[in-house]
Design a protein around this motif. Structure first.
Motif, PDB file in Angstrom:
ATOM      1  N   ARG A  43       0.736  -1.110   0.005  1.00 52.75           N
ATOM      2  CA  ARG A  43       0.213  -0.130  -0.233  1.00 52.75           C
ATOM      3  C   ARG A  43       0.660   1.248  -0.036  1.00 52.75           C
ATOM      4  O   ARG A  43       0.598   2.190  -0.857  1.00 52.75           O
ATOM      5  N   ILE A  44       2.060   1.211   0.608  1.00 48.36           N
ATOM      6  CA  ILE A  44       2.773   2.447   0.762  1.00 48.36           C
ATOM      7  C   ILE A  44       3.443   2.709  -0.552  1.00 48.36           C
ATOM      8  O   ILE A  44       3.712   3.598  -0.966  1.00 48.36           O
ATOM      9  N   ARG A  45       3.989   1.619  -1.049  1.00 46.09           N
ATOM     10  CA  ARG A  45       4.663   1.602  -2.289  1.00 46.09           C
ATOM     11  C   ARG A  45       3.506   2.300  -3.489  1.00 46.09           C
ATOM     12  O   ARG A  45       4.039   2.830  -4.469  1.00 46.09           O
ATOM     13  N   LYS A  46       2.375   2.090  -3.285  1.00 40.94           N
ATOM     14  CA  LYS A  46       1.699   2.595  -4.493  1.00 40.94           C
ATOM     15  C   LYS A  46       1.307   4.083  -4.473  1.00 40.94           C
ATOM     16  O   LYS A  46       0.535   4.634  -5.314  1.00 40.94           O
ATOM     17  N   ASN A  47       1.807   4.711  -3.408  1.00 40.73           N
ATOM     18  CA  ASN A  47       1.604   6.207  -3.383  1.00 40.73           C
ATOM     19  C   ASN A  47       2.884   6.758  -3.366  1.00 40.73           C
ATOM     20  O   ASN A  47       3.668   6.987  -2.516  1.00 40.73           O
ATOM     21  N   PRO A  48       3.414   7.485  -4.760  1.00 38.58           N
ATOM     22  CA  PRO A  48       4.733   7.926  -4.962  1.00 38.58           C
ATOM     23  C   PRO A  48       4.639   9.516  -4.285  1.00 38.58           C
ATOM     24  O   PRO A  48       5.799   9.893  -4.264  1.00 38.58           O
TER      25      PRO A  48
END
Length: 166
Positions: free
Chosen positions: A57-62
């Motif tokens: 989930r963290i990786r999905k938000n640049p």
């Protein structure tokens, strides 16, 4: 290794500098009167979550500037949060950790319960219990005037609490 969570916030601007992904752990021994998150106090309940699910989930938000560990009491789940924190740092994000303990207490007990491991991955530590009589809406990222914003890396290097601004 899993985490017991109360919930998450995908795009927080109130839990540290910039845009943050906030992880609210379940369970807190402090039970501060007037706590903003009293639903996180019981150690039973919440949702069992795998760290990899959070990382995805963290990786999905640049647009994220960092991740915040809140609660509940993050130091009650120090070992899995420390491991998660290492991965978060590899992504180039900073970590803010909220705690009802003081830095001095955590440092003195750093070998217990993996406190030192979580301190080592924390960039900014907001420490101290919430004290309702010292509550203020004017404080940046804190609920009561006794709480401090610490540069955790500098504090560990000097062996004393080093306050900073965010």
């Amino acid at each position: 290794m899993h985490l017991q969570l109360s919930g998450t916030a995908n795009d927080s601007i109130v839990d540290g500098p910039g845009l943050r992904f906030t992880i609210f752990v379940q369970g807190c021994p402090h039970h501060c009167p007037g706590c903003h998150n009293p639903q996180t106090h019981p150690f039973e309940g919440g949702t069992v979550t795998e760290p990899e699910t959070l990382l995805e989930r963290i990786r999905k938000n640049p647009l994220l500037d960092g991740v915040t560990f809140s609660g509940g009491e993050p130091f009650c789940q120090a070992k899995p949060l420390a491991a998660l924190g290492e991965e978060i740092h590899r992504m180039g994000l900073n970590i803010v950790t909220y705690t009802g303990y003081t830095f001095e207490y955590l440092l003195a007990h750093s070998e217990e319960q993996h406190y030192g491991e979580l301190l080592a991955v924390t960039d900014y530590l907001i420490d101290g219990p919430f004290i309702e009589s010292q509550k203020s809406y004017q404080l940046h990222f804190r609920g009561s005037a006794n709480q401090r914003i610490l540069d955790c890396r500098q504090s560990l290097a000097e062996g004393r609490a080093v306050e900073t601004e965010l």
